[in-house]
Scaffold this active site. Sequence first.
Site, mmCIF file in Angstrom:
data_model
loop_
_atom_site.group_PDB
_atom_site.id
_atom_site.type_symbol
_atom_site.label_atom_id
_atom_site.label_comp_id
_atom_site.label_asym_id
_atom_site.label_seq_id
_atom_site.Cartn_x
_atom_site.Cartn_y
_atom_site.Cartn_z
ATOM 1 N N ASP A 99 0.835 -1.206 0.000
ATOM 2 C CA ASP A 99 0.000 0.000 0.000
ATOM 3 C C ASP A 99 0.869 1.256 0.000
ATOM 4 O O ASP A 99 0.618 2.213 -0.725
ATOM 5 C CB ASP A 99 -0.916 0.030 1.240
ATOM 6 C CG ASP A 99 -2.010 -1.036 1.165
ATOM 7 O OD1 ASP A 99 -2.076 -1.744 0.148
ATOM 8 O OD2 ASP A 99 -2.778 -1.156 2.130
ATOM 9 N N SER A 138 -12.454 10.626 3.068
ATOM 10 C CA SER A 138 -13.120 10.200 1.825
ATOM 11 C C SER A 138 -12.989 11.246 0.723
ATOM 12 O O SER A 138 -12.768 10.904 -0.440
ATOM 13 C CB SER A 138 -14.615 9.960 2.087
ATOM 14 O OG SER A 138 -14.792 8.977 3.068
ATOM 15 N N THR A 164 -0.978 4.646 8.894
ATOM 16 C CA THR A 164 -0.517 3.376 9.467
ATOM 17 C C THR A 164 1.014 3.346 9.503
ATOM 18 O O THR A 164 1.661 3.548 8.477
ATOM 19 C CB THR A 164 -1.079 2.191 8.655
ATOM 20 O OG1 THR A 164 -2.508 2.241 8.751
ATOM 21 C CG2 THR A 164 -0.591 0.852 9.192
ATOM 22 N N ARG A 249 -7.558 -2.211 -2.192
ATOM 23 C CA ARG A 249 -8.871 -2.781 -1.852
ATOM 24 C C ARG A 249 -8.868 -4.305 -1.997
ATOM 25 O O ARG A 249 -9.611 -4.997 -1.306
ATOM 26 C CB ARG A 249 -9.993 -2.125 -2.640
ATOM 27 C CG ARG A 249 -9.989 -2.297 -4.102
ATOM 28 C CD ARG A 249 -11.064 -1.420 -4.738
ATOM 29 N NE ARG A 249 -10.481 -0.629 -5.802
ATOM 30 C CZ ARG A 249 -11.099 0.355 -6.436
ATOM 31 N NH1 ARG A 249 -12.301 0.714 -6.090
ATOM 32 N NH2 ARG A 249 -10.519 1.010 -7.398
ATOM 33 N N THR A 373 -14.391 3.750 2.182
ATOM 34 C CA THR A 373 -15.466 3.192 3.013
ATOM 35 C C THR A 373 -16.464 2.440 2.121
ATOM 36 O O THR A 373 -16.474 2.603 0.892
ATOM 37 C CB THR A 373 -16.229 4.310 3.757
ATOM 38 O OG1 THR A 373 -16.895 5.122 2.776
ATOM 39 C CG2 THR A 373 -15.306 5.183 4.598
ATOM 40 N N GLN A 375 -19.497 3.046 1.754
ATOM 41 C CA GLN A 375 -20.340 4.009 1.028
ATOM 42 C C GLN A 375 -19.605 4.558 -0.198
ATOM 43 O O GLN A 375 -20.203 4.741 -1.263
ATOM 44 C CB GLN A 375 -20.740 5.174 1.956
ATOM 45 C CG GLN A 375 -21.735 4.811 3.045
ATOM 46 C CD GLN A 375 -21.113 3.996 4.184
ATOM 47 O OE1 GLN A 375 -19.913 4.032 4.416
ATOM 48 N NE2 GLN A 375 -21.940 3.250 4.892
ATOM 49 N N ARG A 383 -22.091 4.986 -9.686
ATOM 50 C CA ARG A 383 -21.733 5.941 -10.747
ATOM 51 C C ARG A 383 -21.444 5.194 -12.052
ATOM 52 O O ARG A 383 -21.816 5.628 -13.134
ATOM 53 C CB ARG A 383 -20.502 6.742 -10.293
ATOM 54 C CG ARG A 383 -20.222 7.969 -11.133
ATOM 55 C CD ARG A 383 -18.972 8.649 -10.671
ATOM 56 N NE ARG A 383 -17.880 7.697 -10.515
ATOM 57 C CZ ARG A 383 -16.679 7.998 -10.038
ATOM 58 N NH1 ARG A 383 -16.421 9.223 -9.636
ATOM 59 N NH2 ARG A 383 -15.733 7.085 -9.929
HETATM 60 C C1 LIG Z 1 -7.062 1.071 10.812
HETATM 61 C C2 LIG Z 1 -7.004 2.224 9.849
HETATM 62 C C3 LIG Z 1 -5.848 2.426 9.090
HETATM 63 C C4 LIG Z 1 -5.756 3.514 8.216
HETATM 64 N N1 LIG Z 1 -4.575 3.733 7.528
HETATM 65 C C5 LIG Z 1 -4.460 4.832 6.745
HETATM 66 C C6 LIG Z 1 -3.210 5.135 6.096
HETATM 67 O O1 LIG Z 1 -2.217 4.395 6.208
HETATM 68 N N2 LIG Z 1 -3.124 6.281 5.363
HETATM 69 C C7 LIG Z 1 -4.186 7.126 5.212
HETATM 70 O O2 LIG Z 1 -4.041 8.131 4.518
HETATM 71 N N3 LIG Z 1 -5.387 6.871 5.816
HETATM 72 C C8 LIG Z 1 -5.540 5.752 6.571
HETATM 73 N N4 LIG Z 1 -6.739 5.484 7.208
HETATM 74 C C9 LIG Z 1 -7.833 6.436 7.078
HETATM 75 C C10 LIG Z 1 -8.944 5.957 6.145
HETATM 76 O O3 LIG Z 1 -8.483 5.940 4.822
HETATM 77 C C11 LIG Z 1 -10.132 6.907 6.362
HETATM 78 O O4 LIG Z 1 -10.621 6.661 7.666
HETATM 79 C C12 LIG Z 1 -11.230 6.700 5.338
HETATM 80 O O5 LIG Z 1 -10.818 7.152 4.070
HETATM 81 C C13 LIG Z 1 -12.510 7.458 5.736
HETATM 82 O O6 LIG Z 1 -12.218 8.781 6.077
HETATM 83 P P1 LIG Z 1 -12.767 9.383 7.456
HETATM 84 O O7 LIG Z 1 -12.502 8.419 8.537
HETATM 85 O O8 LIG Z 1 -12.215 10.751 7.589
HETATM 86 O O9 LIG Z 1 -14.341 9.451 7.275
HETATM 87 P P2 LIG Z 1 -15.130 10.561 6.442
HETATM 88 O O10 LIG Z 1 -14.547 10.714 5.092
HETATM 89 O O11 LIG Z 1 -15.275 11.774 7.276
HETATM 90 O O12 LIG Z 1 -16.547 9.855 6.306
HETATM 91 C C14 LIG Z 1 -17.439 9.756 7.411
HETATM 92 C C15 LIG Z 1 -18.663 8.954 6.973
HETATM 93 O O13 LIG Z 1 -19.319 9.622 5.878
HETATM 94 C C16 LIG Z 1 -19.476 8.716 4.802
HETATM 95 N N5 LIG Z 1 -19.361 9.425 3.526
HETATM 96 C C17 LIG Z 1 -18.397 10.316 3.144
HETATM 97 N N6 LIG Z 1 -18.609 10.717 1.884
HETATM 98 C C18 LIG Z 1 -19.716 10.062 1.444
HETATM 99 C C19 LIG Z 1 -20.438 10.031 0.206
HETATM 100 N N7 LIG Z 1 -20.054 10.755 -0.849
HETATM 101 N N8 LIG Z 1 -21.533 9.234 0.119
HETATM 102 C C20 LIG Z 1 -21.934 8.480 1.182
HETATM 103 N N9 LIG Z 1 -21.293 8.469 2.368
HETATM 104 C C21 LIG Z 1 -20.193 9.236 2.498
HETATM 105 C C22 LIG Z 1 -18.346 7.709 4.962
HETATM 106 O O14 LIG Z 1 -18.636 6.496 4.285
HETATM 107 C C23 LIG Z 1 -18.306 7.555 6.467
HETATM 108 O O15 LIG Z 1 -19.285 6.632 6.859
HETATM 109 C C24 LIG Z 1 -6.861 4.395 8.072
HETATM 110 C C25 LIG Z 1 -8.036 4.169 8.810
HETATM 111 C C26 LIG Z 1 -8.115 3.101 9.690
HETATM 112 C C27 LIG Z 1 -9.384 2.884 10.476
#
Ligand SMILES: Cc1cc2nc3c(=O)[nH]c(=O)nc-3n(C[C@H](O)[C@H](O)[C@H](O)COP(=O)(O)OP(=O)(O)OC[C@H]3O[C@@H](n4cnc5c(N)ncnc54)[C@H](O)[C@@H]3O)c2cc1C
Length: 393
Positions: A99, A138, A164, A249, A373, A375, A383
């Site tokens: 990754d 996201s 990570t 993924r 996620t 979603q 899309r």
């Molecule tokens: C164990 C772990 C390891 C990780 N490692 C990394 C890493 O190495 N590097 C890194 O950069 N990130 C990392 N992440 C972060 C991860 O990529 C993000 O948590 C993820 O992209 C979601 O972003 P967020 O948590 O800010 O949620 P948000 O983007 O704030 O989303 C919150 C909620 O809103 C929903 N949502 C947002 N937009 C939409 C939409 N358009 N339609 C419908 N629903 C929507 C989401 O599905 C979610 O349920 C890690 C996360 C975890 C838990």
Amino acid sequence: MNMNFTADTDTTSSADAQILDTVDRFIRERVEPRAQAIDADNVYPQDLHDEAAALGLFALAVPEAYGGLGVGLRTRLKVIERLARSSGTFAVIVCTVPDGLDPLRAHGSEELKQKYLPGVASGELMPAIALSEPSGGSDVAAMKTTARRDGQSYVINGDKTWCTHGSFADFITVFAKTDESAGHRGITAFLVPKDTPGFEVVRDEDLACLRGSPQSTLRFTDMRIDQSLRLGDEGEGFRMAMLAMDDARLNCSAQALGIAYRCIYEATEYAKQRVAFDRPIIEFQGVHFLLAELCTEYSAARALWLQAIDDFEAGPTRQSGVIGSMAKNACTAIGMKAPVEAIQILGAAGLSTDLPLERMMRDSKAYQIFDGTTQIHNWIIGRHLQREGLPFD
Ligand SMILES: Cc1cc2nc3c(=O)[nH]c(=O)nc-3n(C[C@H](O)[C@H](O)[C@H](O)COP(=O)(O)OP(=O)(O)OC[C@H]3O[C@@H](n4cnc5c(N)ncnc54)[C@H](O)[C@@H]3O)c2cc1C
């Protein structure tokens, strides 16, 4: 425990079968006995990392020209799947390498590849990837971190989170805006060595999942890096991040499948020997229908995952990306359902920390969040349906 870690339904070359045999032994003898303690102690298992490095597990994702093993994607992913049957944490430790490496592998200069890839293959250098920010993960295009050009260098400012292994990675692929007015086309990727002045580890987060493999919050304050550390051209970062997600993924799906397999196995074995009302509980329709459902959903998700791997290996396209999104959602759904229902079948014993099920339930939730996620993947699939129609014949 006599669990059949090698149970498999598809063909593998003899060289790859040898790798998987070695991995199975390592899991049985070294990872499985430590898996609960890694979670409880929440400390990175450096000794197991070193043993995995000696076996070549960190070389799986590195091209042969730079000291890697040059194995196919399917075998690399099966290694991750098997590790997750025992320890989600250790699976993440091994799969963070591909990754974190993708942008360097695909877009790094020859000099950067020579400098970093052999060390990654030997397990001495740890990569990480920093995309997500405190304001959101996201909506990548909304990132706030900036990289301002200044002569032959860039000055980076901003915060990243959930990275990570960010607190101890030797180098991190950081995504930042070189043009704040250009939306996703203004994002550029950089390779940042950990000792760069202005690089700060704010803290390791304390999460319920994948304990022992920390997620870090990072801050960059006037962090100056040479332009030779830019990966690809300015503005190519978003595309690179999306391509890295194609591989990630499938990796994430492998972890979820590993957990689902283990939980279905544990629940079936338990249901065969646990007696209630004078008969093994597997004889109650309420229990065996549940196991049958889990088994069917697991097999369907795994078949979709194998198809997604084949499609991706044939050359990533928009359609293969959609199949990958469907596989990720199907695999992470059964990855979440299997521990929850397995715990139900075991009753109170299922919640005991003597068994892996509650740990796997906590770990599995993360798979529905990182690498896009559920979603966001549904959005990608929807899309495609709207614009291009069904993603299959
Ligand atoms: C164990 C772990 C390891 C990780 N490692 C990394 C890493 O190495 N590097 C890194 O950069 N990130 C990392 N992440 C972060 C991860 O990529 C993000 O948590 C993820 O992209 C979601 O972003 P967020 O948590 O800010 O949620 P948000 O983007 O704030 O989303 C919150 C909620 O809103 C929903 N949502 C947002 N937009 C939409 C939409 N358009 N339609 C419908 N629903 C929507 C989401 O599905 C979610 O349920 C890690 C996360 C975890 C838990």
